[in-house]
Design a protein around this motif. Sequence first.
Motif, PDB file in Angstrom:
ATOM      1  N   GLN A  44       0.822  -1.211   0.000  1.00  0.00           N
ATOM      2  CA  GLN A  44       0.000   0.000   0.000  1.00  0.00           C
ATOM      3  C   GLN A  44       0.852   1.255   0.000  1.00  0.00           C
ATOM      4  OE1 GLN A  44      -3.343   0.036  -0.261  1.00  0.00           O
ATOM      5  NE2 GLN A  44      -3.329   2.270  -0.323  1.00  0.00           N
ATOM      6  N   SER A  45       2.057   1.169   0.558  1.00  0.00           N
ATOM      7  CA  SER A  45       2.925   2.352   0.589  1.00  0.00           C
ATOM      8  C   SER A  45       3.407   2.737  -0.802  1.00  0.00           C
ATOM      9  CB  SER A  45       4.136   2.086   1.495  1.00  0.00           C
ATOM     10  OG  SER A  45       4.999   1.115   0.927  1.00  0.00           O
ATOM     11  N   ALA A  57       4.421   8.609  -2.515  1.00  0.00           N
ATOM     12  CA  ALA A  57       4.081   8.678  -1.093  1.00  0.00           C
ATOM     13  C   ALA A  57       5.342   8.789  -0.250  1.00  0.00           C
ATOM     14  CB  ALA A  57       3.270   7.457  -0.685  1.00  0.00           C
ATOM     15  N   TYR A  58       6.389   8.059  -0.623  1.00  0.00           N
ATOM     16  CA  TYR A  58       7.655   8.153   0.108  1.00  0.00           C
ATOM     17  C   TYR A  58       8.259   9.545  -0.036  1.00  0.00           C
ATOM     18  CZ  TYR A  58       7.860   3.152   1.105  1.00  0.00           C
ATOM     19  OH  TYR A  58       7.608   1.885   1.598  1.00  0.00           O
ATOM     20  N   GLY A 249      -2.450   9.328  13.084  1.00  0.00           N
ATOM     21  CA  GLY A 249      -3.025  10.560  12.564  1.00  0.00           C
ATOM     22  C   GLY A 249      -3.272  10.514  11.071  1.00  0.00           C
ATOM     23  N   LYS A 250      -2.308   9.989  10.325  1.00  0.00           N
ATOM     24  CA  LYS A 250      -2.474   9.935   8.873  1.00  0.00           C
ATOM     25  C   LYS A 250      -3.565   8.945   8.468  1.00  0.00           C
ATOM     26  CE  LYS A 250       1.954  11.540   7.064  1.00  0.00           C
ATOM     27  NZ  LYS A 250       1.281  12.546   6.214  1.00  0.00           N
ATOM     28  N   GLY A 259       0.437   7.373   2.935  1.00  0.00           N
ATOM     29  CA  GLY A 259       1.381   8.058   3.814  1.00  0.00           C
ATOM     30  C   GLY A 259       1.540   7.350   5.143  1.00  0.00           C
ATOM     31  N   ALA A 260       0.426   6.860   5.713  1.00  0.00           N
ATOM     32  CA  ALA A 260       0.491   6.112   6.962  1.00  0.00           C
ATOM     33  C   ALA A 260       1.327   4.846   6.804  1.00  0.00           C
ATOM     34  CB  ALA A 260      -0.913   5.768   7.442  1.00  0.00           C
TER      35      ALA A 260
END
Length: 287
Positions: A44-45, A57-58, A249-250, A259-260
Amino acid sequence: MGGAPNALRNDCPQRQRARYFWALPPVALLALFFLYPLALVVQQSFRPDTGGTSVKAYADVFASSAFREALWTTVWLAVAATVGCLVLGFVLALVIAFVPFPGAKAVARFIDVFLSFPSFLITLALLFVYGTVGMANGAWTDVTGAAEGPFQFLTTPWGVLLAEITYFTPFVMRPLLAAFSQLDTGQLEAAGSLGARAPRIVRQVVLPEALPALAAGGSLVLVLCLNEFGIVLFTGAKGVTTLPTLVYGKAILESDYPGACVVAVVNVLISVGLYGLYRVVSRRAGA
């Protein structure tokens, strides 16, 4: 006579197959409940909300000031808490092991029980004592008549640091007490008979014997503090963001799942690296 070795050789492949057969269930469970979810997080990242595969995202996470601040806060809190636990744990273990007082054995047993306590109990107790309407602030306002008390640090990094040191110190004391129980008391008596005072005995006799236990306990505390979520959430939620709380939070507040996942992957890589260090230190210490 020659038939016995041949029979043993024929049994070896069967035994190996039997070992592989019994190893399959735990390996399958590990893959299903741990490796597969972890693989999904990594996957997912690399998948942005727009679809496809990308490292955007990274790039976005690494470029954000929130991530850098969370990473720095996580590292310095973990290191500072580990140092505090090492110092406090060493002193308390010395007192319990070498200073005779009533109830010393009961205190040592309580440390074992304390290790099973959830971290939120400690933070809840600190809130009762040092919270905005806690006992310390209440006593201050009753005596001085002030509108509020001076103890307002629980929502700062210092409150998180205090809670982590309070909770994780027994994780250092446990291996130290085990090491002190194996220490040859004859060395202490010999040093004392030669005129060495307590600080010198501790520095030259006790500390060298305690170094492996200190290293093992400190490595474990460092890993645990790096991943601590409950203490930060209870005490420093308003002003402290670490990598675990940034993931929360993300994912929950911002619905930024790629992002999470990126932050989670970074957190896992750091944790695995530190855990490898812990295993190496523990093995050398015989823990």
